[in-house]
Design an enzyme around this catalytic site. Structure first.
Site, PDB file in Angstrom:
ATOM      1  N   SER A 208       0.675  -1.016   0.041  1.00 20.33           N
ATOM      2  CA  SER A 208      -0.026  -0.031   0.066  1.00 20.33           C
ATOM      3  C   SER A 208       0.894   1.234  -0.027  1.00 20.33           C
ATOM      4  O   SER A 208       0.325   2.188  -0.408  1.00 20.33           O
ATOM      5  CB  SER A 208      -0.919   0.061   1.113  1.00 20.33           C
ATOM      6  OG  SER A 208      -0.107   0.006   2.394  1.00 20.33           O
ATOM      7  N   LYS A 264       0.824   4.615   7.116  1.00 20.61           N
ATOM      8  CA  LYS A 264       0.302   5.512   5.945  1.00 20.61           C
ATOM      9  C   LYS A 264       0.843   6.769   5.813  1.00 20.61           C
ATOM     10  O   LYS A 264       1.575   7.007   6.894  1.00 20.61           O
ATOM     11  CB  LYS A 264      -1.292   5.593   6.034  1.00 20.61           C
ATOM     12  CG  LYS A 264      -2.061   4.173   6.224  1.00 20.61           C
ATOM     13  CD  LYS A 264      -2.151   3.528   4.846  1.00 20.61           C
ATOM     14  CE  LYS A 264      -2.667   2.277   4.874  1.00 20.61           C
ATOM     15  NZ  LYS A 264      -2.640   1.285   3.659  1.00 20.61           N
TER      16      LYS A 264
END
Length: 416
Positions: A208, A264
């Protein structure tokens, strides 16, 4: 034998002072040189050298980011040198077993002398001058055998000192078990404090964050920059350096799936209105510019228990509030023409992965698959700083492990 019948007139004078009085300047110099030689030929020496260099490197890339252009290659060359150093030390032990035996005997002798010195310091004034003198005389014999590289003599004199210490120090020596246990607990406490409050490793489990972070990258996270979380809670009593900022790459405890930690990039901070228009980030109505760097970039992904496979994507450089970093998009147009707006509440951040169309981030409920999900400040573990190990696609020994190998090109890569 009693250890308290005749006490020293000077309570601070113990084994060390008695030994010092019996050494010649030449013996003292030779003893120090031998100690340094033993330290530099220890298998721990290469790791210690890298560790000592790594601390200023972290400070440099954090506060002077452009310096990574020369500092990272320097650290990589140092690591290669230390690897050669380590292999050489191991080889030397295999080729010269007698030296390894002598090294082991010297270690035992130093440990024994250190134990006796600790006893003197723990019970000052309770050990007689006569006892200290006898132990010092024998300890000097041990040192002389060590300096002469006489393995047989060193073993003999060390055993004699051990027997003498047992006879003369009696109950004082039995108390050394508690010293060992307390020393171990102190070391454990220091390790826990470092991991909980200062720095912690984290392994990248998914794609990701490609291309910034690859699967198998091991990163260190700064635990104190945003404020230290109280143990076993998601509560941060105060900010230490600064709150999370746009562009920071953070590791956090997923507030939706609390058994998981995610990594993230912070895109929105409290009060922001975040939107995506054809893949371009817009914050509070201001587009965050991005430029196409490569139309067909190949990256490798690997979901759990599946082989590595290539992905063909477009590489962009995104300028997020002045922080330039790479992001990926699968095609010429984003999957969604418009996403948002997302209004970031107080005490929370809005996060996204750099692999924008393959990331379970705030837009998609952080993996819950329903609605938007923000990350509370208290769930943030820290800011990712640097890749310290990379076991990803390609690299050394990848042919032996189904494509997974040591990626030396990613060692010490700053997380931007």
């Amino acid at each position: 034998m009693s250890t308290t019948s005749v006490t020293s007139t000077n309570p601070t004078e113990g084994l060390e002072a008695s030994m010092a009085a019996r050494r010649t300047p030449e013996q003292l110099k030779a003893s120090r040189a031998l100690l340094w030689r033993e330290l530099l030929t220890s298998l721990w020496a290469p790791l210690v050298i890298i560790g000592l260099a790594f601390i200023p490197y972290l400070m440099l890339i954090e506060f002077v980011p452009p310096a990574s252009a020369w500092a990272q290659p320097l650290m990589q060359y140092l690591s290669l040198a230390m690897l050669i150093y380590f292999v050489g030390l191991v080889g030397g032990r295999l080729v010269f077993p007698q030296q390894q035996r002598l090294r082991h005997l010297r270690h035992e002798a130093r440990e024994l002398i250190s134990e006796i010195q600790r006893i003197h310091k723990r019970v000052p004034g309770k050990i007689s001058t006569e006892v200290s003198t006898k132990l010092a005389e024998q300890a000097v014999k041990v040192e002389s055998a060590s300096l002469a590289s006489d393995a047989e003599g060193l073993e003999k004199e060390t055993k004699a000192l051990d027997t003498q210490a047992t006879q003369l120090l009696g109950g004082f020596r039995k108390q050394g078990t508690w010293d060992f246990f307390s020393g171990f607990m102190k070391a454990l406490a220091i390790a826990v404090i470092i991991r909980v409050f200062i720095i912690e490793p984290y392994r990248i489990p998914s794609g990701s964050m490609l291309p910034t972070l690859e699967i198998g990258d091991q990163v260190f996270i700064n635990k104190f920059i945003y404020g230290v979380r109280l143990p076993f809670t998601n509560y941060v009593p105060f900010v230490i350096v600064r709150p999370p900022a746009r562009g920071d790459v953070i590791v956090f405890n997923n507030p939706v799936q609390q058994e998981l930690d995610f990594i993230k990039r912070v895109v929105g901070v409290p009060g922001d209105k975040v939107e995506l228009v054809d893949g371009e980030v817009v914050i509070n109505g201001v587009p965050q510019p991005r430029t196409l760097e490569k139309e067909d970039l190949v990256v490798y992904n690997k979901p759990d228990r599946t082989p590595w496979y290539p992905e063909h994507v477009r590489l962009y450089q995104e300028n997020l509030d002045g922080k330039v970093h790479a992001v990926l998009q699968e095609g010429p147009s984003a999957r969604a023409e418009h996403e948002g707006p997302y209004l970031v509440p107080p005490g929370h951040v809005f996060v996204m992965g750099d692999n924008r169309e393959n990331s379970l981030d705030s837009r998609y409920g952080l993996g819950a698959g329903r609605g938007v999900a923000f990350v509370p400040y208290g769930n943030i573990k820290g800011k990712a700083m640097v890749v310290w190990m990379a076991l990803g696609y390609g690299g050394w020994f990848s042919n032996l492990f189904e494509g997974t190998g040591l990626r030396t090109d990613r060692l010490f890569e700053p997380v931007r």
